[in-house]
Scaffold this motif. Sequence first.
Motif, PDB file in Angstrom:
ATOM      1  N   LEU A 200       0.805  -1.228   0.000  1.00 41.72           N
ATOM      2  CA  LEU A 200       0.000   0.000   0.000  1.00 41.72           C
ATOM      3  C   LEU A 200       0.835   1.275   0.000  1.00 41.72           C
ATOM      4  N   LEU A 201       0.480   2.159  -0.916  1.00 40.55           N
ATOM      5  CA  LEU A 201       1.007   3.516  -0.928  1.00 40.55           C
ATOM      6  C   LEU A 201      -0.203   4.433  -1.008  1.00 40.55           C
ATOM      7  N   SER A 202      -0.594   4.981   0.142  1.00 41.11           N
ATOM      8  CA  SER A 202      -1.764   5.851   0.209  1.00 41.11           C
ATOM      9  C   SER A 202      -1.302   7.277  -0.029  1.00 41.11           C
ATOM     10  N   MET A 203      -1.458   7.730  -1.259  1.00 37.66           N
ATOM     11  CA  MET A 203      -0.992   9.083  -1.590  1.00 37.66           C
ATOM     12  C   MET A 203      -1.725   9.605  -2.811  1.00 37.66           C
ATOM     13  N   GLY A 204      -1.960  10.916  -2.830  1.00 38.26           N
ATOM     14  CA  GLY A 204      -2.699  11.550  -3.907  1.00 38.26           C
ATOM     15  C   GLY A 204      -4.080  11.953  -3.426  1.00 38.26           C
ATOM     16  N   MET A 205      -4.411  13.244  -3.667  1.00 42.12           N
ATOM     17  CA  MET A 205      -5.713  13.791  -3.296  1.00 42.12           C
ATOM     18  C   MET A 205      -6.280  14.460  -4.550  1.00 42.12           C
ATOM     19  N   SER A 206      -7.334  15.256  -4.374  1.00 42.21           N
ATOM     20  CA  SER A 206      -7.996  15.824  -5.562  1.00 42.21           C
ATOM     21  C   SER A 206      -7.020  16.543  -6.499  1.00 42.21           C
ATOM     22  N   ALA A 207      -6.101  17.316  -5.920  1.00 40.21           N
ATOM     23  CA  ALA A 207      -5.264  18.188  -6.743  1.00 40.21           C
ATOM     24  C   ALA A 207      -4.020  17.503  -7.311  1.00 40.21           C
ATOM     25  N   ASP A 208      -3.718  16.302  -6.840  1.00 43.52           N
ATOM     26  CA  ASP A 208      -2.448  15.703  -7.283  1.00 43.52           C
ATOM     27  C   ASP A 208      -2.548  14.192  -7.519  1.00 43.52           C
ATOM     28  N   LEU A 209      -3.742  13.710  -7.809  1.00 42.53           N
ATOM     29  CA  LEU A 209      -3.869  12.256  -7.947  1.00 42.53           C
ATOM     30  C   LEU A 209      -3.079  11.708  -9.134  1.00 42.53           C
ATOM     31  N   GLU A 210      -2.975  12.485 -10.216  1.00 41.80           N
ATOM     32  CA  GLU A 210      -2.236  12.006 -11.393  1.00 41.80           C
ATOM     33  C   GLU A 210      -0.759  11.799 -11.065  1.00 41.80           C
ATOM     34  N   ALA A 211      -0.169  12.794 -10.374  1.00 41.95           N
ATOM     35  CA  ALA A 211       1.249  12.685  -9.999  1.00 41.95           C
ATOM     36  C   ALA A 211       1.465  11.477  -9.093  1.00 41.95           C
ATOM     37  N   ALA A 212       0.531  11.270  -8.162  1.00 40.36           N
ATOM     38  CA  ALA A 212       0.655  10.147  -7.222  1.00 40.36           C
ATOM     39  C   ALA A 212       0.590   8.813  -7.965  1.00 40.36           C
ATOM     40  N   ILE A 213      -0.303   8.720  -8.929  1.00 43.19           N
ATOM     41  CA  ILE A 213      -0.435   7.467  -9.687  1.00 43.19           C
ATOM     42  C   ILE A 213       0.835   7.203 -10.502  1.00 43.19           C
ATOM     43  N   HIS A 214       1.407   8.240 -11.059  1.00 41.57           N
ATOM     44  CA  HIS A 214       2.669   8.066 -11.782  1.00 41.57           C
ATOM     45  C   HIS A 214       3.774   7.534 -10.880  1.00 41.57           C
ATOM     46  N   GLU A 215       3.720   7.884  -9.614  1.00 42.50           N
ATOM     47  CA  GLU A 215       4.782   7.457  -8.692  1.00 42.50           C
ATOM     48  C   GLU A 215       4.420   6.206  -7.899  1.00 42.50           C
ATOM     49  N   GLY A 216       3.309   5.563  -8.253  1.00 44.62           N
ATOM     50  CA  GLY A 216       3.038   4.257  -7.658  1.00 44.62           C
ATOM     51  C   GLY A 216       1.941   4.184  -6.617  1.00 44.62           C
ATOM     52  N   ALA A 217       1.135   5.227  -6.465  1.00 40.85           N
ATOM     53  CA  ALA A 217       0.034   5.183  -5.482  1.00 40.85           C
ATOM     54  C   ALA A 217      -0.827   3.946  -5.708  1.00 40.85           C
ATOM     55  N   THR A 218      -1.261   3.320  -4.618  1.00 38.56           N
ATOM     56  CA  THR A 218      -2.251   2.241  -4.748  1.00 38.56           C
ATOM     57  C   THR A 218      -3.584   2.621  -4.096  1.00 38.56           C
ATOM     58  N   ILE A 219      -3.580   3.684  -3.287  1.00 40.66           N
ATOM     59  CA  ILE A 219      -4.836   4.231  -2.762  1.00 40.66           C
ATOM     60  C   ILE A 219      -4.789   5.742  -2.951  1.00 40.66           C
ATOM     61  N   VAL A 220      -5.759   6.295  -3.677  1.00 44.50           N
ATOM     62  CA  VAL A 220      -5.864   7.753  -3.756  1.00 44.50           C
ATOM     63  C   VAL A 220      -7.064   8.186  -2.915  1.00 44.50           C
ATOM     64  N   ARG A 221      -6.860   9.281  -2.160  1.00 46.04           N
ATOM     65  CA  ARG A 221      -7.877   9.744  -1.200  1.00 46.04           C
ATOM     66  C   ARG A 221      -8.526  11.015  -1.737  1.00 46.04           C
ATOM     67  N   ILE A 222      -9.739  10.892  -2.238  1.00 45.79           N
ATOM     68  CA  ILE A 222     -10.358  12.014  -2.943  1.00 45.79           C
ATOM     69  C   ILE A 222     -11.607  12.504  -2.222  1.00 45.79           C
ATOM     70  N   GLY A 223     -11.554  13.769  -1.790  1.00 45.57           N
ATOM     71  CA  GLY A 223     -12.711  14.391  -1.148  1.00 45.57           C
ATOM     72  C   GLY A 223     -13.405  15.363  -2.086  1.00 45.57           C
ATOM     73  N   THR A 224     -12.808  16.542  -2.219  1.00 47.69           N
ATOM     74  CA  THR A 224     -13.427  17.657  -2.943  1.00 47.69           C
ATOM     75  C   THR A 224     -13.904  17.302  -4.350  1.00 47.69           C
ATOM     76  N   ASP A 225     -13.109  16.600  -5.103  1.00 50.62           N
ATOM     77  CA  ASP A 225     -13.489  16.358  -6.496  1.00 50.62           C
ATOM     78  C   ASP A 225     -14.608  15.322  -6.646  1.00 50.62           C
TER      79      ASP A 225
END
Length: 239
Positions: A200-225
Amino acid sequence: MLTHRLHHVKTRIATACASAGRDPSEITLLAVSKFHPASAVVTLAEAGQIDFGENYVQEMLTKIHETSEQMPLYPFKWHFIGPLQSNKCKEIALYADTLHSLDRIKLVEPLARYRPSNLPPLTVCLQVNIDDEQSKAGVTDWQDLLTLAQEVQKHESLRLGGLMSIPTPNPDPIAQRAPFMRLRVLRDRLAEHLNITLPLLSMGMSADLEAAIHEGATIVRIGTDIFGQRPVKEQQKST
Ligand SMILES: *Cc1c(COP(=O)(O)O)cnc(C)c1O
């Protein structure tokens, strides 16, 4: 509207995965429902969303109660992503599927002790203060991270899943990737050191989920969007 936004975020995840050469099934979309009503959670659940994230224990408990009354058989997974106090470990052990924000040894024993044996182990991510910010929660030191991980490993009722971080906001999509890359490297180092896999790599939110996915995120945490802007009462709310 809500389901439309959910769909839009899923499309962003799919697009980012395509450009990063990753399979979208590797990524869990966590819908961060803090300050939004149970009715919004129910609407998204009816559209198939399973994973929901909350920052405040009492708010999470109320929402679990309300949503499970309306959808008693639905397999909700609740993730706790906020600051945790030791007197609230019991509730997290009883009701959460995953804790993203473990950053202190003191919490490990109560979490393990209160996790019921009829439930699967509580999945735990260690929160890292990846930009070493004064005011932010999270481990900053390698030795502290290692010791915390080893403490979690001592308990069968806990499962060490990986790392979580909230980098300093940065509007530049290229610059956003640096802290996410550092978190991935740290995860790899920890996994190697412990001779286990840490998926698990829990990283990336509404404003930066694309960057997080490029760097290997396996959980993105999205509220606002997904849910829209949170009500402003956020600042004054405690646990
Ligand atoms: C609120 C929150 C989020 C969601 O942030 P958005 O920018 O609204 O997507 C994600 N992670 C944590 C830890 C949060 O507190």
